[in-house]
Design an enzyme around this catalytic site. Structure first.
Site: not given
Ligand SMILES: [Zn+2]
Length: 244
Positions: A80, A99, A101, A172
């Protein structure tokens, strides 16, 4: 300071950020943090594909904004990485991207009618209008793996982020941006904290959120304080059994 010293110190701080984000429960085996290259705004620094808590200086790679490693033939990069490149391309003000989760944020990405909003001063950087949610089905169809695995999806995510500090990704996680690495780490930690507090508040009754003006005021005050939590979290991360 020479060019290489600038880069060396950016890499060292990025390694610390990886360890802090794990120690603070924002990332686990997954998730990543990057910094725009201090000398080349068209590049960014990001670890190779691995658990953030285990990242060392030699694991940090340099990428162009297309997500291509500057030195070809190296170790596998994160799937990603396009999240980072496309946000740096679109947002000249962004110097760092996280980024993750982180678990309390995900519920806000899958419900309709409730948005992630700032409930306290530490989360005042969050948009008073509610944090946008990126719906990957609009770009990858109904059968994707939900990951941002191409420049096209990265650009769509960057559009959804707009000029804001954070974007949720349906089913996500989330992506948080800032004008320094330390601010990005602060925002990633307090996005998770804010989500948890909002959920707890909603269980008790109707919630009073910060106004637009309060988000401006709180962000201005907190903006002088990032080092306070950075050095605390850094010490905690270095004292953790993970770093022994
Ligand atoms: Zn992800």
């Amino acid at each position: 300071m020479s060019v290489s010293e600038n880069v060396t110190s950016a890499i060292r701080e990025l390694v610390d950020a990886n360890h802090i984000l794990f120690d603070q429960g924002v990332v686990d085996g997954f998730g990543h943090v990057s910094a725009r290259h201090p000398e080349r705004p068209d590049r960014f620094l990001l670890a190779r594909s691995m658990a953030p808590a285990l990242v060392t200086e030699k694991d940090v790679l340099e990428f162009d904004l297309d997500g291509k490693p500057v030195v070809p033939g190296g170790p596998a990069p994160y799937l990603e990485r396009f999240i980072h490149g496309e946000i740096y391309r679109k947002r000249q003000d962004v110097m760092s991207v996280v980024h993750s989760h982180s678990p309390s944020v995900v519920p806000f990405s899958v419900v309709t009618g409730t948005k992630l909003q700032p409930v306290c001063h530490m989360c005042g950087f969050l948009s008073a209008k509610g944090t946008p949610v990126f719906e990957i089905r609009d770009f990858a169809g109904p059968g994707s793996d939900l990951l941002i695995t191409s420049g096209k999806l990265g650009a769509a995510l960057a559009d959804s982020l707009g000029e804001g500090p954070a974007v949720l990704m349906r089913g996500h996680g989330s992506t948080v941006v800032a004008s320094t690495l330390r601010q990005a780490v602060f925002r990633a930690v307090y996005t998770e904290v804010g989500a948890r507090l909002q959920m707890e508040s909603m269980r008790l009754g109707p919630v009073t959120y910060l106004t637009e003006e309060e988000t401006v005021g709180t962000t201005k005050t907190i903006s002088t304080q990032y080092d306070r939590s950075w050095f605390l979290w850094l010490k905690a991360a270095r004292n953790s059994p993970m770093s022994q």
